[in-house]
Enzyme design. Structure first.
Site, PDB file in Angstrom:
ATOM      1  N   TYR A 263      60.497 -95.442  17.565  1.00  0.00           N
ATOM      2  CA  TYR A 263      60.218 -94.501  16.474  1.00  0.00           C
ATOM      3  C   TYR A 263      61.524 -94.000  15.841  1.00  0.00           C
ATOM      4  O   TYR A 263      61.653 -93.937  14.616  1.00  0.00           O
ATOM      5  CB  TYR A 263      59.415 -93.344  17.055  1.00  0.00           C
ATOM      6  CG  TYR A 263      58.875 -92.339  16.073  1.00  0.00           C
ATOM      7  CD1 TYR A 263      57.652 -92.558  15.438  1.00  0.00           C
ATOM      8  CD2 TYR A 263      59.547 -91.149  15.824  1.00  0.00           C
ATOM      9  CE1 TYR A 263      57.129 -91.615  14.566  1.00  0.00           C
ATOM     10  CE2 TYR A 263      59.030 -90.198  14.953  1.00  0.00           C
ATOM     11  CZ  TYR A 263      57.815 -90.435  14.333  1.00  0.00           C
ATOM     12  OH  TYR A 263      57.306 -89.488  13.478  1.00  0.00           O
TER      13      TYR A 263
ATOM     14  N   GLY B 235      45.912 -88.874   7.049  1.00  0.00           N
ATOM     15  CA  GLY B 235      46.432 -88.339   8.319  1.00  0.00           C
ATOM     16  C   GLY B 235      46.775 -86.855   8.196  1.00  0.00           C
ATOM     17  O   GLY B 235      46.501 -86.217   7.169  1.00  0.00           O
ATOM     18  N   GLY B 236      47.398 -86.331   9.237  1.00  0.00           N
ATOM     19  CA  GLY B 236      47.675 -84.889   9.292  1.00  0.00           C
ATOM     20  C   GLY B 236      48.590 -84.408   8.180  1.00  0.00           C
ATOM     21  O   GLY B 236      48.219 -83.551   7.360  1.00  0.00           O
TER      22      GLY B 236
ATOM     23  N   PRO C  35      60.651 -84.285   8.624  1.00  0.00           N
ATOM     24  CA  PRO C  35      59.966 -83.178   9.293  1.00  0.00           C
ATOM     25  C   PRO C  35      60.377 -83.089  10.763  1.00  0.00           C
ATOM     26  O   PRO C  35      60.713 -84.105  11.388  1.00  0.00           O
ATOM     27  CB  PRO C  35      58.478 -83.554   9.197  1.00  0.00           C
ATOM     28  CG  PRO C  35      58.384 -84.620   8.151  1.00  0.00           C
ATOM     29  CD  PRO C  35      59.709 -85.339   8.201  1.00  0.00           C
TER      30      PRO C  35
ATOM     31  N   PHE D 217      64.181 -88.745  23.412  1.00  0.00           N
ATOM     32  CA  PHE D 217      63.807 -89.363  24.693  1.00  0.00           C
ATOM     33  C   PHE D 217      62.411 -89.973  24.558  1.00  0.00           C
ATOM     34  O   PHE D 217      61.476 -89.321  24.114  1.00  0.00           O
ATOM     35  CB  PHE D 217      63.811 -88.275  25.774  1.00  0.00           C
ATOM     36  CG  PHE D 217      63.580 -88.783  27.167  1.00  0.00           C
ATOM     37  CD1 PHE D 217      64.652 -89.010  28.010  1.00  0.00           C
ATOM     38  CD2 PHE D 217      62.293 -88.999  27.637  1.00  0.00           C
ATOM     39  CE1 PHE D 217      64.438 -89.459  29.307  1.00  0.00           C
ATOM     40  CE2 PHE D 217      62.073 -89.451  28.922  1.00  0.00           C
ATOM     41  CZ  PHE D 217      63.148 -89.683  29.756  1.00  0.00           C
TER      42      PHE D 217
ATOM     43  N   TYR E 235      58.731 -81.128  14.385  1.00  0.00           N
ATOM     44  CA  TYR E 235      57.417 -81.224  15.046  1.00  0.00           C
ATOM     45  C   TYR E 235      56.401 -80.415  14.245  1.00  0.00           C
ATOM     46  O   TYR E 235      56.583 -79.222  14.020  1.00  0.00           O
ATOM     47  CB  TYR E 235      57.536 -80.723  16.493  1.00  0.00           C
ATOM     48  CG  TYR E 235      58.220 -81.763  17.360  1.00  0.00           C
ATOM     49  CD1 TYR E 235      57.484 -82.607  18.175  1.00  0.00           C
ATOM     50  CD2 TYR E 235      59.606 -81.936  17.301  1.00  0.00           C
ATOM     51  CE1 TYR E 235      58.108 -83.593  18.939  1.00  0.00           C
ATOM     52  CE2 TYR E 235      60.236 -82.909  18.055  1.00  0.00           C
ATOM     53  CZ  TYR E 235      59.477 -83.738  18.876  1.00  0.00           C
ATOM     54  OH  TYR E 235      60.094 -84.717  19.616  1.00  0.00           O
TER      55      TYR E 235
ATOM     56  N   ALA F 148      52.778 -93.327   6.016  1.00  0.00           N
ATOM     57  CA  ALA F 148      52.067 -93.971   7.124  1.00  0.00           C
ATOM     58  C   ALA F 148      52.992 -94.087   8.333  1.00  0.00           C
ATOM     59  O   ALA F 148      54.127 -94.536   8.196  1.00  0.00           O
ATOM     60  CB  ALA F 148      51.596 -95.365   6.700  1.00  0.00           C
TER      61      ALA F 148
END
Ligand code: CAA
Length: 249
Positions: A156, A15-16, A186, A151, A188, A92
């Site tokens: 998550y 992933g990123g 982290p 929000f 954003y 993940a």
């Protein structure tokens, strides 16, 4: 050559943020294994060819981290093929953002299973060996939104906050045995995950970040490399924010 290297397993490795972590740990001299979600096999094959052609030493393995049985199978395969896992990066993660009113039980379960239950399933089979050998590094990639809530992200935020509870408890069990357990949170970061947000929501979030930009995946990977290093053995149970100043406490 790879026999002498410490094995580092990165879930969500293709992933990123996971990719940047794999590349950085490979550069630091670890034998890196990237775990990918089994349906993404063809993408993972392309990914590993590209990165190894560029001089990295990375292996890939399919693993459904929402399944205890498949996680156990995956760890066994890695350990017989590459060696004992000494560094585990639980990276993940998925989002299913919805306001709570619209959040289905399936959205809740998918995020809790992938982001939190996976941490148990994958850590459990490597833990005993780390304690017995007197060395190990568990690094959990959480989120600023587990620290402050967000929000549209009850699922998550709950999973990511849960990861750090796990970190603090397990760190106490590993502390006297040379095994450290830490969280990185982290903010954003420029990845497909944040790219999926509506542009106006994304812009509003960036406007609220004191650094006025998103993080780069490499900025997370640098902190992973720091925590993975054998010399950094006196940090445990910590939650290291890498968020451009978005949340300070
Ligand atoms: N605080 C308070 N109210 C808010 C708000 C906020 N932050 N955001 C929106 N609202 C209000 C809106 O003004 C609107 O009010 P009205 O109904 O009175 O007009 C109402 O809430 C509904 O807002 P939306 O139109 O945005 O609702 P939606 O159902 O269309 O969208 C959502 C909901 C998809 C969750 C959207 O709000 C969203 O994308 N939020 C961002 C979620 C987010 O940050 N995701 C991060 C993904 S990346 C990641 O998670 C990585 C990481 O670790 C950081």
């Amino acid at each position: 050559m790879s026999d002498t290297k410490k094995v580092a397993l990165v879930t969500g490795g293709v992933g990123g943020i996971g990719t940047a972590i794999c590349l950085r740990l490979s550069k630091e001299g670890f034998k890196v294994i990237a775990c990918y979600y089994p349906p993404l096999a063809s993408d993972a094959e392309i990914w590993v060819k590209e990165h190894n052609a560029a001089g990295n030493d990375i292996g890939i393995i399919a693993g459904d981290v929402t399944s205890e049985a498949d996680s156990v199978r995956m760890i066994k395969e890695i350990e017989s093929q590459y060696g004992l896992v000494e560094i585990l990066v639980n990276c993940a993660g998925i989002t299913k953002d919805r306001t709570f009113r619209k959040l289905a039980a399936s959205d809740w379960e998918a995020v809790i299973n992938t982001n939190l239950n996976s941490v148990f399933y994958v850590t459990r089979p490597v833990w005993g060996g780390m304690l017995d050998r007197g060395f190990g590094r568990i690094i959990n990639i959480s989120s600023v939104n587990g620290q402050r809530g967000q929000f549209g992200q009850t699922n998550y935020s709950a999973a990511k906050a849960g990861m750090h509870g796990f970190t603090m408890a397990l760190a106490q069990e590993g502390a006297a045995k040379g095994v450290t357990v830490n969280t990185i949170s982290p903010g954003y970061v420029e990845t497909a995950m944040t790219g999926a947000m509506r542009p106006e929501v994304r812009d509003a979030i960036i406007a609220g970040v004191p650094m006025k930009r998103m993080g780069r995946p490499e900025e997370i990977a640098a902190v992973v490399a720091f925590l993975a290093a054998a010399e950094n053995g006196y940090i445990t149970g910590a939650n290291i924010p890498v968020n451009g100043g978005l949340f300070m406490h």
